[in-house]
Scaffold this motif. Structure first.
Motif, PDB file in Angstrom:
ATOM      1  N   LEU A 197       0.830  -1.208   0.000  1.00  0.00           N
ATOM      2  CA  LEU A 197       0.000   0.000   0.000  1.00  0.00           C
ATOM      3  C   LEU A 197       0.867   1.260   0.000  1.00  0.00           C
ATOM      4  O   LEU A 197       0.588   2.221  -0.727  1.00  0.00           O
ATOM      5  CB  LEU A 197      -0.898  -0.023   1.237  1.00  0.00           C
ATOM      6  CG  LEU A 197      -2.144   0.829   1.178  1.00  0.00           C
ATOM      7  CD1 LEU A 197      -3.030   0.386   0.034  1.00  0.00           C
ATOM      8  CD2 LEU A 197      -2.913   0.756   2.479  1.00  0.00           C
ATOM      9  N   LEU A 198       1.914   1.252   0.815  1.00  0.00           N
ATOM     10  CA  LEU A 198       2.804   2.417   0.883  1.00  0.00           C
ATOM     11  C   LEU A 198       3.484   2.645  -0.466  1.00  0.00           C
ATOM     12  O   LEU A 198       3.558   3.783  -0.957  1.00  0.00           O
ATOM     13  CB  LEU A 198       3.845   2.192   1.995  1.00  0.00           C
ATOM     14  CG  LEU A 198       4.767   3.351   2.319  1.00  0.00           C
ATOM     15  CD1 LEU A 198       3.984   4.573   2.777  1.00  0.00           C
ATOM     16  CD2 LEU A 198       5.771   2.962   3.403  1.00  0.00           C
ATOM     17  N   ALA A 203       3.952   5.353  -5.745  1.00  0.00           N
ATOM     18  CA  ALA A 203       3.782   5.227  -7.197  1.00  0.00           C
ATOM     19  C   ALA A 203       2.757   6.242  -7.695  1.00  0.00           C
ATOM     20  O   ALA A 203       2.915   6.821  -8.776  1.00  0.00           O
ATOM     21  CB  ALA A 203       3.335   3.808  -7.548  1.00  0.00           C
ATOM     22  N   PHE A 204       1.719   6.487  -6.895  1.00  0.00           N
ATOM     23  CA  PHE A 204       0.712   7.479  -7.294  1.00  0.00           C
ATOM     24  C   PHE A 204       1.348   8.873  -7.384  1.00  0.00           C
ATOM     25  O   PHE A 204       1.139   9.599  -8.356  1.00  0.00           O
ATOM     26  CB  PHE A 204      -0.457   7.489  -6.286  1.00  0.00           C
ATOM     27  CG  PHE A 204      -1.338   8.693  -6.426  1.00  0.00           C
ATOM     28  CD1 PHE A 204      -2.224   8.807  -7.480  1.00  0.00           C
ATOM     29  CD2 PHE A 204      -1.241   9.750  -5.519  1.00  0.00           C
ATOM     30  CE1 PHE A 204      -3.009   9.944  -7.639  1.00  0.00           C
ATOM     31  CE2 PHE A 204      -2.018  10.889  -5.665  1.00  0.00           C
ATOM     32  CZ  PHE A 204      -2.906  10.990  -6.727  1.00  0.00           C
TER      33      PHE A 204
ATOM     34  N   GLY B  67      -7.782  -0.162   2.942  1.00  0.00           N
ATOM     35  CA  GLY B  67      -6.516  -0.578   3.549  1.00  0.00           C
ATOM     36  C   GLY B  67      -5.797  -1.677   2.802  1.00  0.00           C
ATOM     37  O   GLY B  67      -4.612  -1.914   3.033  1.00  0.00           O
ATOM     38  N   THR B  68      -6.482  -2.371   1.915  1.00  0.00           N
ATOM     39  CA  THR B  68      -5.825  -3.488   1.208  1.00  0.00           C
ATOM     40  C   THR B  68      -6.048  -3.435  -0.303  1.00  0.00           C
ATOM     41  O   THR B  68      -5.532  -4.291  -1.017  1.00  0.00           O
ATOM     42  CB  THR B  68      -6.351  -4.849   1.722  1.00  0.00           C
ATOM     43  OG1 THR B  68      -7.767  -4.866   1.618  1.00  0.00           O
ATOM     44  CG2 THR B  68      -5.951  -5.096   3.164  1.00  0.00           C
ATOM     45  N   TYR B  69      -6.811  -2.460  -0.766  1.00  0.00           N
ATOM     46  CA  TYR B  69      -7.209  -2.486  -2.177  1.00  0.00           C
ATOM     47  C   TYR B  69      -6.015  -2.405  -3.119  1.00  0.00           C
ATOM     48  O   TYR B  69      -5.998  -3.048  -4.172  1.00  0.00           O
ATOM     49  CB  TYR B  69      -8.204  -1.364  -2.460  1.00  0.00           C
ATOM     50  CG  TYR B  69      -8.857  -1.495  -3.815  1.00  0.00           C
ATOM     51  CD1 TYR B  69      -9.405  -2.705  -4.215  1.00  0.00           C
ATOM     52  CD2 TYR B  69      -8.910  -0.430  -4.701  1.00  0.00           C
ATOM     53  CE1 TYR B  69     -10.004  -2.854  -5.452  1.00  0.00           C
ATOM     54  CE2 TYR B  69      -9.513  -0.563  -5.937  1.00  0.00           C
ATOM     55  CZ  TYR B  69     -10.048  -1.772  -6.315  1.00  0.00           C
ATOM     56  OH  TYR B  69     -10.635  -1.902  -7.542  1.00  0.00           O
TER      57      TYR B  69
ATOM     58  N   VAL C 108     -10.393   7.971  -1.151  1.00  0.00           N
ATOM     59  CA  VAL C 108      -9.429   6.891  -1.413  1.00  0.00           C
ATOM     60  C   VAL C 108      -8.002   7.294  -1.025  1.00  0.00           C
ATOM     61  O   VAL C 108      -7.332   6.561  -0.285  1.00  0.00           O
ATOM     62  CB  VAL C 108      -9.515   6.419  -2.888  1.00  0.00           C
ATOM     63  CG1 VAL C 108      -8.373   5.473  -3.225  1.00  0.00           C
ATOM     64  CG2 VAL C 108     -10.849   5.726  -3.130  1.00  0.00           C
ATOM     65  N   PRO C 109      -7.498   8.471  -1.470  1.00  0.00           N
ATOM     66  CA  PRO C 109      -6.102   8.784  -1.118  1.00  0.00           C
ATOM     67  C   PRO C 109      -5.849   8.927   0.385  1.00  0.00           C
ATOM     68  O   PRO C 109      -4.842   8.431   0.885  1.00  0.00           O
ATOM     69  CB  PRO C 109      -5.808  10.084  -1.845  1.00  0.00           C
ATOM     70  CG  PRO C 109      -7.042  10.546  -2.458  1.00  0.00           C
ATOM     71  CD  PRO C 109      -8.039   9.444  -2.439  1.00  0.00           C
ATOM     72  N   ILE C 110      -6.789   9.567   1.110  1.00  0.00           N
ATOM     73  CA  ILE C 110      -6.547   9.716   2.563  1.00  0.00           C
ATOM     74  C   ILE C 110      -6.569   8.337   3.228  1.00  0.00           C
ATOM     75  O   ILE C 110      -5.667   7.987   3.996  1.00  0.00           O
ATOM     76  CB  ILE C 110      -7.596  10.647   3.220  1.00  0.00           C
ATOM     77  CG1 ILE C 110      -7.517  12.062   2.643  1.00  0.00           C
ATOM     78  CG2 ILE C 110      -7.361  10.716   4.734  1.00  0.00           C
ATOM     79  CD1 ILE C 110      -8.605  13.006   3.169  1.00  0.00           C
ATOM     80  N   GLY C 111      -7.599   7.552   2.906  1.00  0.00           N
ATOM     81  CA  GLY C 111      -7.735   6.232   3.538  1.00  0.00           C
ATOM     82  C   GLY C 111      -6.564   5.325   3.199  1.00  0.00           C
ATOM     83  O   GLY C 111      -5.965   4.694   4.074  1.00  0.00           O
ATOM     84  N   ALA C 112      -6.205   5.277   1.915  1.00  0.00           N
ATOM     85  CA  ALA C 112      -5.135   4.370   1.491  1.00  0.00           C
ATOM     86  C   ALA C 112      -3.790   4.784   2.083  1.00  0.00           C
ATOM     87  O   ALA C 112      -3.010   3.938   2.535  1.00  0.00           O
ATOM     88  CB  ALA C 112      -5.057   4.348  -0.036  1.00  0.00           C
TER      89      ALA C 112
END
Lengths: 214, 280, 205
Positions: A197-198, A203-204, B67-69, C108-112
């Motif tokens: 995820l990190l 990458a984003f 959290g896992t997507y 999405v960006p904050i959560g991820a």
């Protein structure tokens, strides 16, 4: 690339905002907690707003409001549904006797589904799958038997609070050690999952936002 | 802890981010590879998909979490593209709010990628977790969101309309709920899953017990499956770049070093104390 | 305090749904369908209750100048933005571009990213588990270390060996442990649910 964004101006603005909030959250790593905290509040507001939105537009609207608007007297049970939703939604402010009605429905349904699902969906098939069957090679049979023993030990360790008797105590202790080892394995999976995820967020920033490495 | 090591501890996360960013930018190297060339799980998934009838109707339980997507996103997208390449018709349903947010984002993305809209159906959100799943086995109400031929078939036949169910799972609702609540109530419909690695404890026994027909559970399985695909024109629906293995390797080595150093120090301490006890 | 009427409601709903799982009967199925629909509507109502309670609390925080007023503004603003985007006249609800924009640009960006930060904090937590100086902590971290090594993305014979070892460990030791854990959790869930359905544990306990 996450591909959540298209090519319109609105998408470009969205990419920039997403990058800024990503940097704000990453800022927590250097101790910038205040703005980070606000981003968490914003997340909570957006997530709960979204939850309310889908409850209204995808459940209450199509199941109750729209049929009632089309025919207010044809289906009286829908009015009972409206009352139930209103009671559940107003539960924090209603008398306990009233608010417990929807809670009782939810608990009764949850208990029934948990019991039925656990027994029919998990317990019986999994116990069946644990049983060692003849027919394979010797190695397969031994591996199956060993796995069954490990499963049984973990089960004893998991379920026994204060085991009695030397044999059960030893089995429960062994089971608990196996369980901790298994949970350790799971912790490794968790670490890798978080790392992915990190890296994806980096990458984003580099790819989607700055356009590097495409 | 002295000032030097305290400063290093504070700077370590930033150094890690910088290191990961540099590794992400670095060119790929041959000795790194995400996929397992002989992934049995990937082969099983392909076989399960091959066994489906022509133009399969597939119910997609889309419930990943934020959290896992990132871990399963590329595999989930590849699976959707694979199903569309098999002329499949896909109905999306979500039982969690996060799943619904991501499902609608994915449907919008498929729309931007010009996926055939008559092959996609948005069933929407059903609350209540287990109750929602049981409700899904009783009837499916999709007419409010769509009025195409696929919708009519699904509304008429309910869950019986589907040739397979695919669960894109997350922490809140994964294959276990589907196995427990849906599978006992329907016939022999294969249940397939794409799940993050943290869900392995609950997915692995169902895969071993064949309650799940196939499942992609690790990044390695997912990468192997993606590598095996030949999507032709529909490759536009998958992500243009694969995850880069070098930053993952770097991060995992950092994790191994951090854990290994702490573990080694603790074990040495244990050995020393055991030694001093035996001398004493 | 136990309330017999409410406990009875839990038991009736629960047994009805359980009986419908086990017995094929059209009338029973129809009744169970009503109960399932009711449970779904209750879940939707409960979601609204949670959201409303949070909103009211944050408005009160703001009004009374307590806690973090700026944080409260962000909560209310997030909630209002999402609801305005999805409920304004002409909006398509969750599939509306404005809602999609909020999801892609903020949610999405904050959560991820928040979950991505957990890589660092999880490593810290694992080190703290060792600081407890227990053998359990050592085993836990050793297990984590081994699985992390097995997942290293290497190619060639080393990568193949790691992949084989990972497959074997999942099929045998870790898989067997997970199965024991799954059966244990299913047993506990079944026992707890049975106690609720038999009225041994009241709904309002």
């Amino acid at each position: 690339m996450s591909d959540f964004f298209g090519t319109t101006t609105a998408d470009t603005i969205a990419t920039w905002i997403a990058a800024i909030v990503t940097l704000i959250v990453l800022g927590a790593l250097i101790g910038e907690r205040r703005v980070f905290g606000w981003s968490q509040h914003l997340l909570a507001g957006l997530a709960t707003g979204f939850l309310a939105l889908i409850a209204l537009t995808e459940v209450i609207g199509p199941r109750l409001v729209q049929p009632l608007a089309a025919d207010p007297t044809g289906r009286p049970e829908l009015w009972a549904g409206v009352a139930l939703v209103a009671t559940a939604a107003g539960a924090p402010w209603l008398p306990r006797q009233l608010s417990m009605i929807p809670a009782s429905i939810a608990i009764g349904a949850l208990a029934a589904f948990a019991l039925g699902g656990a027994v029919i969906g998990t317990l019986l098939p999994q116990i069946d799958a644990s049983i060692v069957r003849q027919g394979g090679s010797l190695g397969t049979t031994v591996a199956g038997a060993s796995a069954a023993v490990v499963t049984a030990l973990v089960l004893i360790g998991f379920l026994h609070g204060r085991p009695r008797g030397r044999l059960v105590t030893t089995a429960a202790a062994t089971g608990r050690w196996l369980l901790i080892g298994g949970l350790g394995g799971w912790l490794g999976f968790l670490i890798v999952s978080r790392l992915i995820l990190l890296v994806d967020r980096i990458a984003f920033l580099l790819g989607d936002w700055l356009g590097l490495g495409r | 802890m002295n000032d030097h090591s305290r400063a290093l501890t504070r700077a370590a996360p930033i150094l890690l981010i910088i290191g990961l960013a540099i590794a992400w930018q670095a060119p790929d190297v041959g000795w790194l590879r995400l996929s397992d060339a002989e992934s049995k799980r990937a082969e099983l998934m392909t076989s399960a998909l091959d066994a489906l009838p022509d133009q399969p109707r597939v119910l997609i339980g889309y419930d990943p979490d934020l959290g896992t997507y990132a871990e399963i996103r590329q595999t989930a997208r590849a699976l959707l593209a694979d199903l569309l390449a098999r002329d499949g018709r896909l109905a999306f349903v979500s039982l969690t709010a996060e799943g619904r947010a991501l499902a609608s984002a994915e449907l919008a993305r498929l729309g931007r990628g010009e996926a055939n809209p008559t092959r996609l159906l948005d069933v929407g959100f059903i609350p209540g977790a287990e109750a929602g799943l049981v409700g899904l086995t009783r009837d499916i109400r999709a007419g409010q969101l769509d009025d195409g031929a696929f919708t009519r078939e699904v509304e008429l036949e309910g869950i019986g309309a589907f040739d397979a169910i695919v669960v894109i799972g997350g922490n809140d609702l994964g294959p276990r709920s589907w196995v427990e609540q849906v599978m006992p109530r329907i016939g022999d419909v294969p249940l397939l899953s794409v799940t993050p690695i943290v869900l392995l404890p609950e997915v692995e026994p169902y895969l071993a017990g064949e309650q799940l027909a196939a499942g992609l559970t690790t990044p390695r399985d997912g990468a192997a499956y993606r590598e095996s695909l030949e999507l032709g024109n529909l490759s536009r629906l998958v992500e243009s770049t694969e995850p880069r293995p070098l930053p993952l390797l770097l991060g995992m080595l950092v994790a191994v070093a951090v854990l290994g150093q702490a573990l080694g120090a603790r074990m040495l301490e244990h050995l020393r104390s055991a030694g001093s006890r035996s001398i004493g | 305090m136990r309330r017999p009427t409410l406990t009875a409601l839990v038991v009736i709903i629960g047994l009805l749904l359980l009986a419908d799982t086990l017995v094929v009967n059209a009338a029973l199925s129809q009744l169970a369908g009503v109960a399932v629909d009711a449970a779904i509507l209750v879940a939707a109502g409960a979601a609204l209750a949670g959201v409303a309670a949070l909103g009211v609390r944050r408005v009160q925080d703001l009004w009374r100048q307590r806690g973090d007023p700026i944080g409260a503004v962000f909560v209310i603003a997030g909630m209002a933005a999402m609801l305005a985007a999805g409920l304004r006249p002409g909006s398509a609800g969750t599939t509306d571009p404005a809602v999609q924009w909020l999801v892609a640009a903020l949610l999405v960006p904050i959560g991820a990213t928040l979950f991505g930060l957990l890589f660092v904090t999880t490593l810290g937590a694992a080190r703290r588990a060792l600081a407890t100086r227990t053998r359990e902590g050592i085993l836990l971290v050793a297990g984590a270390l081994v699985t992390t090594v097995l997942l290293l993305p290497l190619s060639g014979s080393a990568g193949a060996g790691l992949a084989d070892a990972a497959t074997w460990s999942l099929a045998f030791p870790i898989g067997a442990v997970f199965r024991g854990l799954l059966i244990g959790i299913a047993l506990l869930s079944a026992v707890y649910a049975a106690r609720v359905l038999l009225g041994i544990r009241a709904a309002d306990e």
